[in-house]
Design a protein around this motif. Structure first.
Motif, mmCIF file in Angstrom:
data_model
loop_
_atom_site.group_PDB
_atom_site.id
_atom_site.type_symbol
_atom_site.label_atom_id
_atom_site.label_comp_id
_atom_site.label_asym_id
_atom_site.label_seq_id
_atom_site.Cartn_x
_atom_site.Cartn_y
_atom_site.Cartn_z
ATOM 1 N N TRP A 189 -10.068 24.318 61.406
ATOM 2 C CA TRP A 189 -9.142 23.467 61.854
ATOM 3 C C TRP A 189 -8.433 22.669 60.823
ATOM 4 O O TRP A 189 -7.364 22.183 60.995
ATOM 5 C CB TRP A 189 -9.767 22.302 63.007
ATOM 6 N N LEU A 203 -13.597 15.085 65.102
ATOM 7 C CA LEU A 203 -12.626 15.612 65.952
ATOM 8 C C LEU A 203 -11.387 14.679 65.994
ATOM 9 O O LEU A 203 -10.093 15.583 65.556
ATOM 10 C CB LEU A 203 -12.888 15.983 67.242
ATOM 11 N N ALA A 204 -11.227 13.542 66.367
ATOM 12 C CA ALA A 204 -10.029 12.754 66.327
ATOM 13 C C ALA A 204 -9.137 12.877 64.875
ATOM 14 O O ALA A 204 -8.120 12.880 64.911
ATOM 15 C CB ALA A 204 -10.342 11.307 66.780
ATOM 16 N N THR A 219 -9.369 14.983 62.730
ATOM 17 C CA THR A 219 -8.845 16.324 62.369
ATOM 18 C C THR A 219 -7.627 16.516 63.210
ATOM 19 O O THR A 219 -6.693 17.113 62.610
ATOM 20 C CB THR A 219 -9.846 17.488 63.021
ATOM 21 N N VAL A 220 -7.446 16.117 64.364
ATOM 22 C CA VAL A 220 -6.291 16.169 65.065
ATOM 23 C C VAL A 220 -5.130 15.461 64.547
ATOM 24 O O VAL A 220 -4.136 15.941 64.263
ATOM 25 C CB VAL A 220 -6.384 15.614 66.795
ATOM 26 N N ASN A 221 -5.418 14.072 64.171
ATOM 27 C CA ASN A 221 -4.352 13.343 63.554
ATOM 28 C C ASN A 221 -5.076 12.079 62.980
ATOM 29 O O ASN A 221 -5.563 11.244 63.664
ATOM 30 C CB ASN A 221 -3.423 12.968 64.592
ATOM 31 N N ALA A 278 -6.400 8.536 64.572
ATOM 32 C CA ALA A 278 -7.790 8.198 64.984
ATOM 33 C C ALA A 278 -8.213 6.630 63.948
ATOM 34 O O ALA A 278 -8.635 5.737 64.665
ATOM 35 C CB ALA A 278 -8.549 9.146 63.858
ATOM 36 N N ASP A 296 -3.136 22.180 65.293
ATOM 37 C CA ASP A 296 -3.269 23.300 64.812
ATOM 38 C C ASP A 296 -3.639 24.324 66.065
ATOM 39 O O ASP A 296 -4.393 24.226 66.718
ATOM 40 C CB ASP A 296 -4.242 23.272 63.785
ATOM 41 N N THR A 355 -5.300 26.812 65.616
ATOM 42 C CA THR A 355 -6.698 27.329 65.859
ATOM 43 C C THR A 355 -7.833 26.409 66.562
ATOM 44 O O THR A 355 -8.910 26.805 66.734
ATOM 45 C CB THR A 355 -7.181 27.372 64.130
ATOM 46 N N MET A 356 -7.213 25.314 66.731
ATOM 47 C CA MET A 356 -8.063 24.384 67.770
ATOM 48 C C MET A 356 -7.840 24.483 69.389
ATOM 49 O O MET A 356 -6.615 24.078 69.665
ATOM 50 C CB MET A 356 -8.089 22.947 67.357
ATOM 51 N N LEU A 398 -9.925 12.089 73.461
ATOM 52 C CA LEU A 398 -10.086 12.285 72.060
ATOM 53 C C LEU A 398 -10.594 11.109 71.197
ATOM 54 O O LEU A 398 -11.352 11.242 70.341
ATOM 55 C CB LEU A 398 -8.722 12.643 71.614
ATOM 56 N N THR A 399 -10.215 9.762 71.861
ATOM 57 C CA THR A 399 -10.782 8.812 70.911
ATOM 58 C C THR A 399 -11.631 7.900 71.894
ATOM 59 O O THR A 399 -12.370 6.892 71.416
ATOM 60 C CB THR A 399 -9.562 8.022 70.268
#
Lengths: 271, 255
Positions: free
Chosen positions: A28, A149-150, A152-154, A158, B78, B80-81, B91-92
């Motif tokens: 990722w 994860l957060a 990694t996404v942005n 985060a 991405d 891939t995720m 997410l948060t």
């Protein structure tokens, strides 16, 4: 089953359980080459461990963490692009390790087993070390999953919403260093990244959420280790390449399987 | 209650000031919009307000324990995720299934809960990002071009949604936008930015200023006149409607 095979199986399974979720983050975050750089520098860690007469895993951990910190600092200075920096660090560390090994004529190295893994080298204490390490890494992953994860996404999102991406990244790098240290004896320094990436890539076809992908990746990794070690015994091939070839076979199978599934689903939708 | 106050804030990178001497504040229930040409430092200002960028000059005061919801300008997940809209919501934060259902219904994307975020259209994705941000019930919502990639009728619907969110949550909103018409119609305070604050205040005041005309041309200032035919009030901090005589701002001369 012979003792040494059982030990290698146990060690490999412990390793694959951790490399599953960790490998997903490598994919990722597009850090495949970064993983390569860290694992290549492990050879320098081995040489230093012998030179200073310290534990092998500690030597590897120290060097890989140092190399990744160097990378972060050099990246901030912005003199070279990241891929050039990675190439510079990776190959310099590998070369330095080889030269150091050549200087130590008193110690005999089995270079091939360092590069490609050797199940005969896995002792009881290694199995214990692997499971202790695996437990710590999986525990950290569990507690840090959301911030990891957060960011990694942005990264900025985060940070804005209350996480600390710098700290998460540091923890992530230490986890990478740790897995390289424990994986070295089984898959060898040249092929560790493959064990991180290929099961994760295979899992991508079947997962709908990041969590599913992490779990599937672990399962596929365990299957690769079992198949690979069996093959290694059968054909007397080195353990690392055998495991990687097994995971490649699973990846190719998954490609066809996912095509087939899509075609069947497509037909159902058509009717 | 001020949620955030920036006083003379500057950000310097490689010896160049990206923004300089930026002063603005956002109150609860207030919509503050940043406008300005490309490279004017709008996103930089927003990120500084959020604390993602550390100010090299000036002072920033935030309300203690300020809860923020952020919709960044670019958020490319991405390929891939694997990530569904439903999973994106947590997410948060850790919302309940019920809360997720509610926020998706409010933003009109309930049917997409199991869709991959990579396969959404521009409008659907912006709605999903907005849903994720408001799910946190933030005190301050920072929206960096929330209507990019959305067609004209979708734009109006999204802005109406933002207004509705402001009413319901009574949160402050820091908005970055290019749509001068909408900005002028539905904003309490406009901050016109070009490296520094050229002009700020009520929309009427900004539109009438010379700095604004210089940046956006005479035609842009006409947009307010057209709009004024059917809308001649503005919203106060508590959401009540007051007729605007708006001359409540500051401008610098761009001689």
């Amino acid at each position: 089953m012979d003792d040494f095979i059982l030990r290698a199986m146990l060690a490999g399974i412990g390793l694959a359980l951790v490399s599953g979720p960790l490998g997903c983050f490598v994919v990722w975050r597009r850090m495949a080459y970064f993983g390569d750089t860290m694992s290549h520098s492990a050879l320098l860690g081995v040489a230093l461990a012998f030179l200073l007469n310290i534990n092998l895993m500690v030597g590897v951990l120290g060097v890989t963490v140092t190399v990744s910190l160097c990378l972060l600092i050099l990246q901030k200075r912005g003199a070279l692009s990241t891929d050039a920096l990675l190439g510079l660090l990776s190959h310099s560390a590998l070369a330095l390790g080889m030269v150091l090994i050549a200087f130590m004529s008193s110690v005999r190295f089995d270079l091939l087993s360092l590069l490609f893994g050797d199940i005969l080298a896995v002792g009881n204490e290694d199995v214990i070390a692997i499971y202790a390490c695996a437990a710590v890494i999986l525990g950290l992953m569990y507690f840090l999953w959301r911030p990891l994860l957060a960011s990694t996404v942005n990264r900025e999102l985060a940070e804005a919403e209350g996480f600390n991406p710098d700290l998460t990244q540091l923890v992530f790098m230490v986890m990478m260093a740790a897995i390289i240290a424990i994986a070295m004896k089984i898959v060898g320094v040249l092929l560790i990244t493959a064990l991180l990436i290929i099961p994760a890539a295979t899992a991508r076809w079947f997962a709908r959420t990041p969590e599913q992908m992490a779990v599937a990746s672990s399962i596929i990794g365990v299957a690769s280790v079992i198949l690979g070690l069996e093959g290694s015994l059968q054909f007397d091939s080195a353990s690392g390449p055998s495991i990687v070839v097994a995971s490649l076979c699973l990846f190719l199978l998954s490609l066809f399987a996912s095509r087939l599934i899509n075609r069947v689903l497509g037909k159902e939708r058509g009717q | 209650m001020q949620l955030i106050e920036m006083d003379g804030v500057g950000i310097k990178r490689q010896g160049r000031w990206l923004i300089q001497n930026v002063t603005l504040s956002v109150k609860a229930g207030e919509i503050v919009t940043l406008i300005g040409p490309n490279g004017a430092g709008k996103s930089t200002t927003a990120k500084t307000a959020l604390g993602v960028l550390k100010a090299d000059a000036g002072k920033i005061k935030r309300k203690p324990n300020l809860k923020v919801g952020y919709v960044p300008q670019k958020l490319a997940v991405d390929w891939t995720m694997p990530l569904t809209v439903g999973r994106l919501m947590s997410l948060t934060a850790k919302p309940s299934r019920d809360e997720i259902d509610k926020v998706l219904e409010k933003t009109g994307i309930s049917h997409l809960i199991n869709a991959n975020v990579q396969q959404l259209s521009g409008g659907e994705y912006q709605r999903a990002l907005l849903a994720r941000a408001i799910l946190r019930t933030p005190d301050l919502l920072v929206l960096d071009e929330p209507v990019q990639g959305v067609d004209y009728s979708g734009e109006i619907a999204l802005y109406n949604l933002i207004l509705q969110i402001r009413e319901e949550l009574n949160c402050g909103i820091l908005l970055i936008s290019h749509d001068l018409h909408v900005v002028m119609a539905q904003t309490d305070t406009v901050v016109c930015l070009n490296g520094h604050v050229c002009c700020s205040g009520a929309p009427e005041h900004v539109a009438a200023s010379d700095a604004y005309k210089q940046l956006f041309g005479d035609a842009a200032s006409q947009s307010l006149a057209i709009y004024h035919h059917h809308h001649d009030h503005s919203h106060k901090a508590d959401g009540t409607i007051v007729p605007s005589k708006g001359d409540s701002g500051d401008c610098c001369d761009h001689g």
